[in-house]
Design a protein around this motif. Structure first.
Motif, PDB file in Angstrom:
ATOM      1  N   GLY A 149     -32.384 -15.075   8.677  1.00 41.02           N
ATOM      2  CA  GLY A 149     -31.370 -14.593   9.566  1.00 41.02           C
ATOM      3  C   GLY A 149     -30.048 -15.289   9.693  1.00 41.02           C
ATOM      4  O   GLY A 149     -29.285 -14.960  10.355  1.00 41.02           O
ATOM      5  N   GLY A 150     -30.105 -16.276   8.922  1.00 46.86           N
ATOM      6  CA  GLY A 150     -28.948 -17.360   9.067  1.00 46.86           C
ATOM      7  C   GLY A 150     -28.243 -17.738   7.707  1.00 46.86           C
ATOM      8  O   GLY A 150     -28.167 -16.770   6.706  1.00 46.86           O
ATOM      9  N   GLY A 151     -27.715 -18.669   7.640  1.00 43.19           N
ATOM     10  CA  GLY A 151     -26.960 -19.306   6.484  1.00 43.19           C
ATOM     11  C   GLY A 151     -25.567 -18.847   6.228  1.00 43.19           C
ATOM     12  O   GLY A 151     -24.912 -18.093   7.135  1.00 43.19           O
ATOM     13  N   ILE A 152     -24.955 -19.407   5.005  1.00 39.11           N
ATOM     14  CA  ILE A 152     -23.673 -18.884   4.718  1.00 39.11           C
ATOM     15  C   ILE A 152     -23.782 -18.014   3.434  1.00 39.11           C
ATOM     16  O   ILE A 152     -24.281 -18.514   2.623  1.00 39.11           O
ATOM     17  N   ASN A 153     -23.320 -16.964   3.627  1.00 35.78           N
ATOM     18  CA  ASN A 153     -23.620 -16.056   2.764  1.00 35.78           C
ATOM     19  C   ASN A 153     -22.207 -15.186   2.167  1.00 35.78           C
ATOM     20  O   ASN A 153     -21.497 -14.369   2.782  1.00 35.78           O
ATOM     21  N   ALA A 154     -21.867 -15.907   0.828  1.00 35.04           N
ATOM     22  CA  ALA A 154     -20.816 -15.264   0.218  1.00 35.04           C
ATOM     23  C   ALA A 154     -21.194 -13.913  -0.509  1.00 35.04           C
ATOM     24  O   ALA A 154     -22.053 -14.071  -1.337  1.00 35.04           O
ATOM     25  N   LEU A 155     -20.616 -12.713  -0.190  1.00 32.62           N
ATOM     26  CA  LEU A 155     -20.577 -11.629  -0.649  1.00 32.62           C
ATOM     27  C   LEU A 155     -20.052 -11.533  -2.204  1.00 32.62           C
ATOM     28  O   LEU A 155     -18.633 -11.492  -2.179  1.00 32.62           O
ATOM     29  N   ARG A 156     -20.612 -11.921  -3.110  1.00 36.16           N
ATOM     30  CA  ARG A 156     -20.060 -11.945  -4.607  1.00 36.16           C
ATOM     31  C   ARG A 156     -19.275 -10.424  -4.827  1.00 36.16           C
ATOM     32  O   ARG A 156     -19.849  -9.399  -4.742  1.00 36.16           O
ATOM     33  N   GLY A 157     -18.011 -10.804  -5.419  1.00 34.88           N
ATOM     34  CA  GLY A 157     -17.333  -9.537  -5.748  1.00 34.88           C
ATOM     35  C   GLY A 157     -17.687  -8.704  -7.292  1.00 34.88           C
ATOM     36  O   GLY A 157     -17.119  -7.407  -7.366  1.00 34.88           O
ATOM     37  N   GLU A 158     -18.654  -9.364  -7.890  1.00 29.47           N
ATOM     38  CA  GLU A 158     -19.035  -8.654  -9.149  1.00 29.47           C
ATOM     39  C   GLU A 158     -20.640  -8.875  -9.249  1.00 29.47           C
ATOM     40  O   GLU A 158     -21.051  -9.861  -8.834  1.00 29.47           O
ATOM     41  N   SER A 159     -21.437  -7.689  -9.814  1.00 27.59           N
ATOM     42  CA  SER A 159     -22.516  -7.894  -9.950  1.00 27.59           C
ATOM     43  C   SER A 159     -23.210  -9.287 -10.382  1.00 27.59           C
ATOM     44  O   SER A 159     -24.322  -9.536  -9.996  1.00 27.59           O
ATOM     45  N   ASN A 160     -22.538  -9.801 -11.249  1.00 27.83           N
ATOM     46  CA  ASN A 160     -23.000 -11.145 -11.911  1.00 27.83           C
ATOM     47  C   ASN A 160     -22.157 -12.189 -11.765  1.00 27.83           C
ATOM     48  O   ASN A 160     -22.214 -13.162 -12.671  1.00 27.83           O
ATOM     49  N   VAL A 161     -21.465 -12.420 -10.785  1.00 30.12           N
ATOM     50  CA  VAL A 161     -20.395 -13.491 -10.858  1.00 30.12           C
ATOM     51  C   VAL A 161     -21.186 -14.677 -10.239  1.00 30.12           C
ATOM     52  O   VAL A 161     -20.785 -15.546 -10.662  1.00 30.12           O
ATOM     53  N   GLN A 162     -22.218 -14.417  -9.462  1.00 32.37           N
ATOM     54  CA  GLN A 162     -23.159 -15.333  -9.287  1.00 32.37           C
ATOM     55  C   GLN A 162     -23.701 -16.352 -10.464  1.00 32.37           C
ATOM     56  O   GLN A 162     -23.661 -17.422 -10.779  1.00 32.37           O
ATOM     57  N   GLY A 163     -24.332 -15.295 -11.492  1.00 30.88           N
ATOM     58  CA  GLY A 163     -24.757 -15.765 -12.537  1.00 30.88           C
ATOM     59  C   GLY A 163     -23.592 -16.293 -13.497  1.00 30.88           C
ATOM     60  O   GLY A 163     -23.886 -17.463 -14.139  1.00 30.88           O
ATOM     61  N   SER A 164     -22.531 -15.941 -13.585  1.00 27.48           N
ATOM     62  CA  SER A 164     -21.535 -16.392 -14.465  1.00 27.48           C
ATOM     63  C   SER A 164     -20.818 -17.794 -13.872  1.00 27.48           C
ATOM     64  O   SER A 164     -20.686 -18.676 -14.735  1.00 27.48           O
ATOM     65  N   THR A 165     -21.026 -18.038 -12.683  1.00 21.94           N
ATOM     66  CA  THR A 165     -20.719 -19.189 -12.085  1.00 21.94           C
ATOM     67  C   THR A 165     -21.743 -20.444 -12.396  1.00 21.94           C
ATOM     68  O   THR A 165     -21.536 -21.482 -12.645  1.00 21.94           O
ATOM     69  N   ASP A 166     -22.997 -19.889 -12.051  1.00 23.57           N
ATOM     70  CA  ASP A 166     -24.182 -20.790 -12.237  1.00 23.57           C
ATOM     71  C   ASP A 166     -24.054 -21.146 -13.830  1.00 23.57           C
ATOM     72  O   ASP A 166     -24.535 -22.268 -14.093  1.00 23.57           O
ATOM     73  N   MET A 167     -23.484 -20.370 -14.794  1.00 20.96           N
ATOM     74  CA  MET A 167     -23.259 -20.541 -16.028  1.00 20.96           C
ATOM     75  C   MET A 167     -22.206 -21.134 -16.555  1.00 20.96           C
ATOM     76  O   MET A 167     -21.857 -21.157 -17.812  1.00 20.96           O
ATOM     77  N   ALA A 168     -21.599 -21.517 -15.657  1.00 18.21           N
ATOM     78  CA  ALA A 168     -20.183 -22.415 -15.825  1.00 18.21           C
ATOM     79  C   ALA A 168     -18.846 -21.563 -16.378  1.00 18.21           C
ATOM     80  O   ALA A 168     -18.505 -22.076 -17.431  1.00 18.21           O
ATOM     81  N   LEU A 169     -18.569 -20.474 -15.811  1.00 14.85           N
ATOM     82  CA  LEU A 169     -17.652 -19.776 -16.202  1.00 14.85           C
ATOM     83  C   LEU A 169     -16.351 -20.681 -15.888  1.00 14.85           C
ATOM     84  O   LEU A 169     -15.206 -20.338 -16.555  1.00 14.85           O
ATOM     85  N   LEU A 170     -16.413 -21.794 -14.903  1.00 16.22           N
ATOM     86  CA  LEU A 170     -15.130 -22.296 -14.467  1.00 16.22           C
ATOM     87  C   LEU A 170     -15.003 -23.822 -15.277  1.00 16.22           C
ATOM     88  O   LEU A 170     -16.067 -24.255 -15.748  1.00 16.22           O
ATOM     89  N   PHE A 171     -13.777 -24.204 -15.378  1.00 12.60           N
ATOM     90  CA  PHE A 171     -13.549 -25.321 -16.452  1.00 12.60           C
ATOM     91  C   PHE A 171     -13.987 -26.789 -15.936  1.00 12.60           C
ATOM     92  O   PHE A 171     -14.292 -27.590 -16.482  1.00 12.60           O
ATOM     93  N   HIS A 172     -14.344 -26.753 -14.511  1.00 13.43           N
ATOM     94  CA  HIS A 172     -14.822 -28.282 -14.227  1.00 13.43           C
ATOM     95  C   HIS A 172     -16.235 -28.122 -13.927  1.00 13.43           C
ATOM     96  O   HIS A 172     -16.570 -29.539 -13.620  1.00 13.43           O
ATOM     97  N   ILE A 173     -17.085 -27.403 -14.277  1.00 18.52           N
ATOM     98  CA  ILE A 173     -18.555 -27.628 -14.428  1.00 18.52           C
ATOM     99  C   ILE A 173     -19.135 -27.265 -15.676  1.00 18.52           C
ATOM    100  O   ILE A 173     -18.481 -26.360 -16.489  1.00 18.52           O
ATOM    101  N   LEU A 174     -20.313 -27.781 -15.871  1.00 18.83           N
ATOM    102  CA  LEU A 174     -21.038 -27.455 -17.317  1.00 18.83           C
ATOM    103  C   LEU A 174     -22.165 -26.440 -16.504  1.00 18.83           C
ATOM    104  O   LEU A 174     -22.409 -26.297 -15.351  1.00 18.83           O
ATOM    105  N   PRO A 175     -22.998 -25.779 -17.187  1.00 19.05           N
ATOM    106  CA  PRO A 175     -24.306 -25.073 -16.719  1.00 19.05           C
ATOM    107  C   PRO A 175     -25.026 -25.772 -15.519  1.00 19.05           C
ATOM    108  O   PRO A 175     -25.118 -27.077 -15.833  1.00 19.05           O
ATOM    109  N   GLY A 176     -25.190 -25.064 -14.580  1.00 19.55           N
ATOM    110  CA  GLY A 176     -26.230 -25.752 -13.612  1.00 19.55           C
ATOM    111  C   GLY A 176     -25.142 -26.876 -12.389  1.00 19.55           C
ATOM    112  O   GLY A 176     -25.740 -27.557 -12.026  1.00 19.55           O
ATOM    113  N   TYR A 177     -23.844 -26.608 -12.540  1.00 18.72           N
ATOM    114  CA  TYR A 177     -22.837 -27.411 -11.839  1.00 18.72           C
ATOM    115  C   TYR A 177     -23.000 -28.699 -12.106  1.00 18.72           C
ATOM    116  O   TYR A 177     -22.745 -29.626 -11.345  1.00 18.72           O
TER     117      TYR A 177
END
Lengths: 921, 272
Positions: free
Chosen positions: A303-331
């Motif tokens: 019932g708590g926590g910090i909860n980012a409502l992601r804007g696309e169905s798989n944006v969490q997955g794509s971030t985990d898999m390093a969509l962004l330039f500063h990280i490799l898979p798994g942050y």
């Protein structure tokens, strides 16, 4: 999310801020309504306008766009001054009880934290963060003494205590150097495990590596909790009203209701989205929510926590898999240019095998040059050190994850002898940003001449879309991979110059290729939702025509590159292991991809059970350590396909559904869940919402450890008095404590309100700054901002339920277009009255970046704000950003008007607060 | 056991999932910009029509304390227990009520060259006659009436029945709708993320007489006390019947309704 969608039903108070959840994440309300029905959940909506979310909330508070920090800082101050917080949670689980360097300060008369390089109200610069640091108990001396054959070390004048048992101790001079574990201590002696010097020595140099000093009474003036009391005291309800425009009485209603969750058996959740993050201080917006949640003791609990409502169905997955330039898979970190080697063998000075202990005698025996090289090596640089035996410091394991990742990338080509092909990875310049706006900056200046837009439509979705469209015309080539022709792929057909005049498509030389892609239901694979659940999705229908799924397209691209790898650095391409697809295959073997992501033993003995099994010696592979465990080791089952909804592991009916799909890490549904236990009894804060249950540890016989419920954040005993058998609950931080004081950020360790780059106010009121000091301002027209005298109206952008992101999917679907057919703006009756506008009128919205046309919706849901004590209204409008020139529902793009400036830390663009003017067309 | 569709308006968040699900299941064409859509409102298309059977109506209301209410109403056929449309339809079998599902269905193909009586009789303004528009924007009306069928084809064929819940499980805890004799539900109820639209046994109704004296259809609206819901007056007006007695208008209509008659009403709405 720290929690997950179903868990929203367990909250007492949900504060939705920077999100229009009912509109953009309708499913959230399925669970919030469940909470309302079953436990009387209260819902707070904080937003510049009354939204579909506000409509179904219990309490609505209006705030001007871009003032979340002032609003939430006000709640923090309310909590701190009225003791409405969870005291034990703060002092045991957060860094509230840890001491900060006495040199740290924040100066409200300048708006700078200590260490800023710039000056004035508009200067920019960066921070030297050396004072944003813990005080540690490190001790050093030069008069240590040992006796031959004894394991006892003495040092006159030193003050040791039994608290040091389990810590490390280094003797760094003499004949018997080494780093040893302390197994016994008195005021002047330390007994060292396994130490038996062969000679008697005195005058030894020694080091006791430090850990942060903790004051469980939180009375030291330098402890974070007291620094916070001082920092946040400025955020009174009156100041909140002056900055945000939210009437103080309304603010106080919110503060009172939300801080009711500071009671130890209550729990509140914060739901946020892009209204929070898309600001020049977006990261700090999230920080202020996190700080509030930690003060309330709400993180790690059901019932708590910090909860980012992601804007696309798989944006969490794509971030985990390093969509962004500063990280490799798994942050894992992207290597920087200065990380010239993977690691250094401190014994030989040769590459590989890392050793981070700077007091290790073998390391200290190296030349200064080799020491420097070792410290700059990737594994040393990015693996956090920690000297506290009670801190799990989970990132200490990152070398295992990095080397397993390299083995997954490069297969047999990756060996210890060649640093596991570390050199094949592209290195980014240390101080350079490579995110969206920087890419367009470099397209604009001619550095980047080709662009692949894969499922992206920057002609509509990019900030300063007019600038970005003009930059596209400077490209030699562009490839667009999407379901439809996007506004981007036909940018040449609607191009305008900087003055807004049409450009003849024949004058644009960019060669554009369109690759038709398969939609979600036309391909098989996994989708990771906001709650980190990775769910398998099967293919329902074949894609139409020549459309292909993304994995096929990228595989063909890789094979083509491997056939013609060029001469610059061919090995980086030819060594790439690509086992899941061969030329001519109809599709990629996605089950094999899932196995590759999970990781296997190189000797062929099958999948690795979970990331604890990964090794740094090249014997394991893993495409993403966070997903290690998605394949069930015992039977090879892909757990993403699990669909058992019996909820058998749930000890108190909170809706874990642990056997429905699988979530990272290791199927832990609520992360940091060791904090769901009281530090004194280790019972759940609320027994009716237990996340994990504990029982007597048969080994220790005294202390408790987790025995049931969710997968705990480690199985260590849970009693803070248990000595070194205990681990602090926030295992991803080196110090084991969650950070009220966050020293890692570029723009400040505590949250401070600054105005947006474009603001109707000339100062931030709580400080004299016009905007956040650590912001990066690009050159040329990107650095021009709208002046409030000419453009006095605040504007923001948002989404509607009926359209999706930049709209290239939904603006091609007639059923959705008929519901939201036109570009519109929403404005108050007050502004409409001033401008002579009625609903349905066409209006022009303009600022320094251009102008757009839209239809007006005049509404009570927007109200003017009264800022800084003024009796003159400040108006705000809002508009959806979905529209563009293509598709069935066409219209001007809101992003023509948004600035090309971003967050100090992430560089996410400022889409949410800028200035404009509105006139009737 | 007859079924009823109930809507808890306190849960409705105006997402319009029901509106588009209705179009999808019934494969109804979209209204285009050329045919007329609102430019100053979220509410689109402007009204129910032969090709729009479920329409979410949006209203906002400024309270005296300055607060604003924003309320939504998914407007569609109420499937009255004793439907006036069926009573007054002159064609045998053109309008039927399914005793199992409660669905009142207009068999439009039987309307033929008929009367529009159902349009005139409905207390909620639900059935609409088919129209077409030529290139010059001229509207022709045909005497075939259309409206929501409560997805009777879907429900009676058990399409989309929720079979994921095993017998004996605690369905409430799982967040699924109460168990029903017919597992399939109309597309609107299936898609509603907030659980505002439910398709339940008539026996589960707790508030069957919201509007005393009407004797029909009131239970459709809320299944809760209307006062509890804090709805705007306009949304309450949307939900309530416009009349409580049928009118025998057959003789009056006979002269009025000719094949060239009624044009499509175009509301000039200016709603948030």
């Amino acid at each position: 999310m720290t929690n997950h969608w179903v868990d929203m039903k367990n909250t007492d108070v949900a504060m939705i801020i920077g999100s229009n959840a009912a509109e953009n994440h309708p499913m959230s309300f399925k669970w919030l309504q469940e909470g309302r029905k079953n436990r009387g959940t209260k819902i707070i909506a904080v937003d510049p306008r009354v939204t579909r979310t506000s409509a179904v909330s219990d309490l609505y508070a209006p705030i001007r766009s871009g003032t979340d920090i002032a609003f939430v800082n006000g709640i923090i101050n309310y909590a701190l001054t009225r003791s409405r917080y969870n005291y034990d949670y703060i002092r045991y689980y957060t860094n509230g009880s840890l001491l900060i360097n006495a040199g740290y300060n924040f100066d409200p008369s300048t708006g700078f934290f200590s260490g800023f390089s710039g000056s004035g109200t508009t200067g920019t610069g960066s921070y030297d963060k050396s004072t944003w640091a813990y005080q540690t108990d490190e001790q050093t001396g030069a008069d240590g003494a040992v006796t031959s054959g004894s394991d006892v070390f003495t040092a006159a004048g030193a003050t040791f205590s039994t608290d040091l048992i389990g810590r490390k101790m280094s003797i760094i001079s003499g004949a018997n150097t080494g780093t040893f574990t302390i197994e016994g201590a008195t005021a002047t002696t330390l007994t060292l495990t396994g130490y038996a010097p062969t000679s008697t020595e005195t005058g030894l140099d020694w080091v006791l590596p430090g850990i942060p000093i903790k004051d469980l009474t939180m009375s030291d003036p330098n402890c974070v909790f007291n620094i916070m009391k001082d920092h946040y005291s400025r955020y009174t309800p009156e100041i909140v009203e002056k900055i945000t425009g939210c009437p103080a009485d309304k603010f106080l209603h919110v503060a009172e209701l939300y801080t009711s969750t500071g009671q130890s058996d209550k729990c509140g959740t914060i739901l946020y989205a892009m209204g929070t993050t898309q600001h020049t201080y977006g990261t700090q917006n999230v920080r202020t929510y996190a700080i509030l949640q930690l003060l309330m003791g709400n993180t790690g609990l059901s019932g708590g926590g910090i909860n980012a409502l992601r804007g696309e169905s798989n944006v969490q997955g794509s971030t985990d898999m390093a969509l962004l330039f500063h990280i490799l898979p798994g942050y894992l970190k992207t290597p920087r240019a200065s990380n010239t080697t993977l690691g250094l063998d401190t014994a030989t000075g040769n590459d590989i095998v890392y050793n981070q202990d700077q007091y290790d005698p073998a390391f200290m025996g190296l030349t200064t040059a080799l020491q420097d090289e070792a410290k700059a090596s990737f594994l040393w640089k990015w693996t956090p050190q920690n000297n506290d035996p009670q801190s799990a410091n989970w990132w200490q394991h990152s070398p295992k994850y990095m080397i397993s990742l390299l083995k997954a990338f490069y297969g047999d080509a990756a060996t210890a002898a060649n640093d596991f092909c570390y050199d094949h990875l592209g290195k980014i310049d240390d101080a350079t940003n490579y995110s969206h706006m920087s890419i367009f900056d470099k397209i604009n200046d001619g550095t980047i001449t080709g662009l692949i837009c894969w499922g992206q439509n920057p002609a509509v979705g990019g900030p300063s879309a007019g600038f970005e469209r003009r930059a596209m015309a400077k490209l030699d080539w562009m490839v667009c991979v999407d379901l439809w022709a996007t506004d981007t792929s036909v940018f040449w057909d609607h191009a305008k110059d900087a003055s807004g005049n049409d450009v003849d498509p024949a004058d644009i030389d960019t060669e554009v290729w369109q690759l038709p892609a398969a939609g979600s239901y036309e391909k098989e694979g996994s989708v990771v939702n906001s709650g980190r659940w990775a769910q398998w999705r099967y293919k329902a229908v074949d894609p139409p025509g020549e459309a292909k799924d993304d994995a096929w397209i990228v595989s063909e691209l890789v094979l083509a590159l491997q056939a013609n790898p060029g001469t610059a650095y061919p090995a980086a391409i030819t060594d790439l292991s690509w086992p899941c697809y061969s030329a001519g295959d109809d599709h990629v073997d996605v089950d094999q991809v899932a196995m590759e992501i999970n990781g296997e033993y190189v000797d062929g003995s099958g999948p690795v059970k979970n990331f604890v099994g990964l090794a740094a010696d090249g014997t394991t592979t893993s495409g993403n350590w966070l997903y290690c465990g998605q394949i069930n080791q015992a039977d090879g089952r892909n757990r993403l396909k699990d669909r058992d909804n019996t909820n058998a592991q749930d000890v108190s009916g909170i809706g874990l559904y642990s056997e429905w799909s699988w979530c990272w890490p290791i199927n832990r549904r609520i992360i940091y869940n060791r904090a769901s236990l009281r530090p004194d009894t280790q019972e759940p804060w609320d027994p009716y919402r237990a996340v994990i249950l504990v029982d007597q540890d048969p080994t220790s016989g005294t202390y408790k450890k987790p025995i049931a419920g969710d997968i705990p954040d480690g199985g260590w005993v849970t009693d803070p008095t248990a000595g070194n058998a205990y681990r602090h609950p926030f295992i991803m931080k080196p110090e084991g404590h969650s950070r009220l004081f966050g020293m890692g950020r570029a723009d400040g360790p505590l949250t401070e309100h600054y105005e947006p780059m474009e603001s109707p106010l000339s100062s931030s009121i709580v400080n004299p700054r016009e905007f956040t000091p650590a912001v990066h301002i690009y050159g040329g027209e990107q650095g021009e901002f709208s002046d409030s005298a000419q453009y006095p109206i605040i504007a923001t952008t948002y989404r509607v339920t009926e359209h999706w992101q930049a709209g290239c999917m939904t603006r091609s679907i007639p059923w959705l277009c008929e519901m939201m057919p036109y570009m519109f703006i929403e404005m108050s009756y007050e502004l409409a009255g001033e401008k002579g506008i009625v609903s349905g009128d066409e209006v022009i919205i303009d600022n320094v970046r251009g102008e757009i046309r839209a239809y007006a919706i005049v509404t009570h849901r927007f109200k003017p704000f009264y800022l800084n004590g003024s009796d003159q209204p400040t108006h705000q409008i809002g508009m959806p950003w979905h529209f563009g020139p293509s598709g069935l529902a066409t219209g001007d793009s809101a992003n023509i008007l948004t600035p090309h400036v971003g967050d100090c830390n992430t560089r996410i663009p400022e889409y949410k607060a800028f200035l404009c003017n509105v006139t009737k067309a | 056991m007859a079924k009823v569709k109930v809507i808890d308006l306190s849960l409705c968040q105006g997402c319009r999932g029901c509106q588009v699900a209705c179009k999808q299941w019934n494969q109804l064409p979209a209204v285009t910009q050329e045919e007329g859509l609102n430019m100053g409102s979220y509410e689109n298309p402007p009204d129910l029509s032969a090709k729009t059977w479920n329409l979410v109506r949006f209203h906002e209301f400024l309270n005296s304390d300055g607060s604003v209410q924003f309320t939504f109403f998914p407007d569609a056929c109420r499937h009255c227990p004793e439907p006036f449309c069926m009573q007054y339809c002159p064609v045998e079998g053109a309008i039927t009520k399914d005793p199992d599902t409660g669905a009142v269905v207009i068999h439009s193909e039987l309307c033929g060259d008929c009367c529009g009586e159902c349009v005139a009789q409905c207390p909620y303004g639900i059935p609409k006659l088919e129209t077409s528009m030529d290139d010059d924007g001229a509207v022709t009306t045909y005497y075939r009436a259309y409206k929501c069928k409560l997805c009777n084809d879907r429900v009676t064929s058990n399409v989309g029945g929720d079979n994921t819940v095993a017998a004996g499980q605690d369905q409430t805890a799982l967040g699924v709708l109460p168990s029903t004799a017919i597992e399939a539900v109309p597309a609107c109820a299936k898609t509603c993320p907030a659980g505002a639209i439910q398709f339940i046994d008539e026996s589960l109704l707790t508030n069957t007489n919201t509007y005393p004296g009407t004797g029909y259809s009131a239970q459709w609206i809320l299944n809760r006390s209307a006062e509890d819901l804090g709805l705007t007056p306009a949304t309450m007006a949307d939900a309530q019947p416009k009349k409580t007695e049928p009118q025998d208008r057959r003789s009056a209509l006979a002269g009025l309704l000719k094949p060239l008659g009624i044009g499509m009403l175009k509301d000039d709405k200016r709603k948030g």
